[in-house]
Design a protein around this motif. Sequence first.
Motif, PDB file in Angstrom:
ATOM      1  N   PHE A 254       0.798  -1.245  -0.026  1.00 40.68           N
ATOM      2  CA  PHE A 254       0.125   0.055   0.071  1.00 40.68           C
ATOM      3  C   PHE A 254       0.883   1.226   0.159  1.00 40.68           C
ATOM      4  N   LEU A 255       1.960   1.152   0.721  1.00 44.33           N
ATOM      5  CA  LEU A 255       3.042   2.334   0.691  1.00 44.33           C
ATOM      6  C   LEU A 255       3.623   2.648  -0.599  1.00 44.33           C
ATOM      7  N   TRP A 256       3.578   1.827  -1.467  1.00 42.74           N
ATOM      8  CA  TRP A 256       3.684   1.733  -2.974  1.00 42.74           C
ATOM      9  C   TRP A 256       2.827   3.015  -3.581  1.00 42.74           C
ATOM     10  N   PHE A 257       1.728   2.881  -3.275  1.00 44.18           N
ATOM     11  CA  PHE A 257       0.548   3.635  -3.816  1.00 44.18           C
ATOM     12  C   PHE A 257       0.158   4.955  -3.003  1.00 44.18           C
ATOM     13  N   ASN A 258       0.933   4.996  -1.563  1.00 43.13           N
ATOM     14  CA  ASN A 258       0.285   5.918  -0.716  1.00 43.13           C
ATOM     15  C   ASN A 258       1.560   6.850  -0.569  1.00 43.13           C
ATOM     16  N   ALA A 259       2.774   6.459  -0.979  1.00 45.47           N
ATOM     17  CA  ALA A 259       3.810   7.417  -0.921  1.00 45.47           C
ATOM     18  C   ALA A 259       3.649   8.815  -1.611  1.00 45.47           C
ATOM     19  N   TYR A 260       4.453   9.682  -0.984  1.00 43.56           N
ATOM     20  CA  TYR A 260       4.240  11.157  -1.658  1.00 43.56           C
ATOM     21  C   TYR A 260       4.748  11.156  -3.157  1.00 43.56           C
ATOM     22  N   PRO A 261       3.822  11.715  -3.971  1.00 42.34           N
ATOM     23  CA  PRO A 261       2.473  12.260  -3.761  1.00 42.34           C
ATOM     24  C   PRO A 261       1.417  11.114  -4.116  1.00 42.34           C
ATOM     25  N   ALA A 262       0.707  10.824  -2.679  1.00 43.41           N
ATOM     26  CA  ALA A 262       0.090   9.626  -2.863  1.00 43.41           C
ATOM     27  C   ALA A 262      -1.364   9.813  -3.906  1.00 43.41           C
ATOM     28  N   GLU A 263      -1.284   8.336  -4.286  1.00 40.51           N
ATOM     29  CA  GLU A 263      -2.441   7.981  -5.352  1.00 40.51           C
ATOM     30  C   GLU A 263      -3.658   7.474  -4.875  1.00 40.51           C
ATOM     31  N   VAL A 264      -3.635   7.178  -3.506  1.00 40.88           N
ATOM     32  CA  VAL A 264      -4.851   6.921  -2.713  1.00 40.88           C
ATOM     33  C   VAL A 264      -4.612   6.976  -1.273  1.00 40.88           C
ATOM     34  N   PHE A 265      -5.646   7.232  -0.485  1.00 34.91           N
ATOM     35  CA  PHE A 265      -5.552   7.265   1.035  1.00 34.91           C
ATOM     36  C   PHE A 265      -6.241   6.217   1.475  1.00 34.91           C
ATOM     37  N   MET A 266      -5.617   5.670   2.772  1.00 33.77           N
ATOM     38  CA  MET A 266      -6.263   4.483   3.378  1.00 33.77           C
ATOM     39  C   MET A 266      -7.699   4.701   4.046  1.00 33.77           C
ATOM     40  N   GLY A 267      -7.853   6.073   4.531  1.00 38.58           N
ATOM     41  CA  GLY A 267      -9.204   6.457   5.086  1.00 38.58           C
ATOM     42  C   GLY A 267      -9.498   5.570   6.375  1.00 38.58           C
ATOM     43  N   ASP A 268     -10.495   6.029   7.083  1.00 38.12           N
ATOM     44  CA  ASP A 268     -10.910   5.381   8.313  1.00 38.12           C
ATOM     45  C   ASP A 268     -10.866   3.746   8.177  1.00 38.12           C
ATOM     46  N   VAL A 269     -11.542   3.412   7.046  1.00 39.23           N
ATOM     47  CA  VAL A 269     -11.486   2.098   6.940  1.00 39.23           C
ATOM     48  C   VAL A 269     -10.151   0.973   7.067  1.00 39.23           C
ATOM     49  N   GLY A 270      -9.080   2.004   6.868  1.00 36.00           N
ATOM     50  CA  GLY A 270      -7.917   1.098   6.933  1.00 36.00           C
ATOM     51  C   GLY A 270      -7.170   1.534   8.251  1.00 36.00           C
TER      52      GLY A 270
END
Length: 361
Positions: A254-270
Amino acid sequence: MLLAFAQWLAQDVRFFSVFNYITLRAVLAAMTALFISFLVGPAMIRKLTAYKIGQSVRNDGPQTHLVKAGTPTMGGALILTSIAITTLLWGDLHNHYVWVVLLTTLGFGVIGWVDDYRKVVHRNPKGLSARAKMSWQSIIALLVGIYLWNAASLPAHTELIVPFMKFLVFPLPAFLFIVLAYLVIVGTSNAVNLTDGLDGLAIMPTVLVSGALAIFAYVAGNVVFSKYLGIPYIPGAGELAIFCSAIAGAGLAFLWFNAYPAEVFMGDVGALALGAALGVVAVIVRQELVLFIMGGVFVVEAVSVMIQVASFKLTGKRVFRMAPLHHHYELKGWKETQVVVRFWIITMLLVLVGLATLKLR
């Protein structure tokens, strides 16, 4: 699932008995979770973008965050899916601890999903009300605490262990054990959620702490190692190393996609789910205070919010420029990546301190 299949094959082919080793399955779990997240991640991000499930940004926050508005959120569903599938594949499904941690994680994930869904789909900025969110968290955490108390087979399984003190333990009666479990699970869940405010800030500490908890779980579930290191032997706890490894693998992907600049956020669900997962594992392996040390970044972030709120209500003044603490440093001039990497480094050091408690007693 795969463990049962391997054990069946091992009756005729001795090679498959190697899958009985927790260490091997832990490595395979991390790799499997990593693979699933990499495989599903791009498609999930495209779907979230197509459905316009985008993040809203605080108007009073750092101005550099305005560009983040609309970035897909609820990506934590990817992490939970990966963790669940991996745990079911490589974990011992006859182990009750596996089901406790998995159901607790998914339960908190459902709470976070409802909150996120109301915010981004129904455009309700409040999401799930604070009272409803806390009520459901409390119900799950209390049920877990009660179950773990009843499942304890020895007095040592409900004692509070003090780090670095070999003989300093506190027997906990039922009420205090359940209250402690509640505070650890709910507190860690919300602390991770508060930390999840910058690209990659929450997920890397989660990976580091879960990796360390995997070691604690393995040691606690091994009669020889637990006796040598002077920690309670908890039959079956070793299987939690599979679950923790799945968190680490899914988190890194997930860090691959969430690293700056993030493509996606995990949100409260994560965030809510991952925090609860760390908390319940720490309770089972009797390392609540060590979790407090290793998750020091989460603790400080949560405390900064409490201090800010209390100070403003009592005096009308703010202690920090903005809470949680990571925003304070941003407003002081630190770049987002500086805050994130420095908090990662602090977590690495705290995790090493936590691991040192295995031997330094």
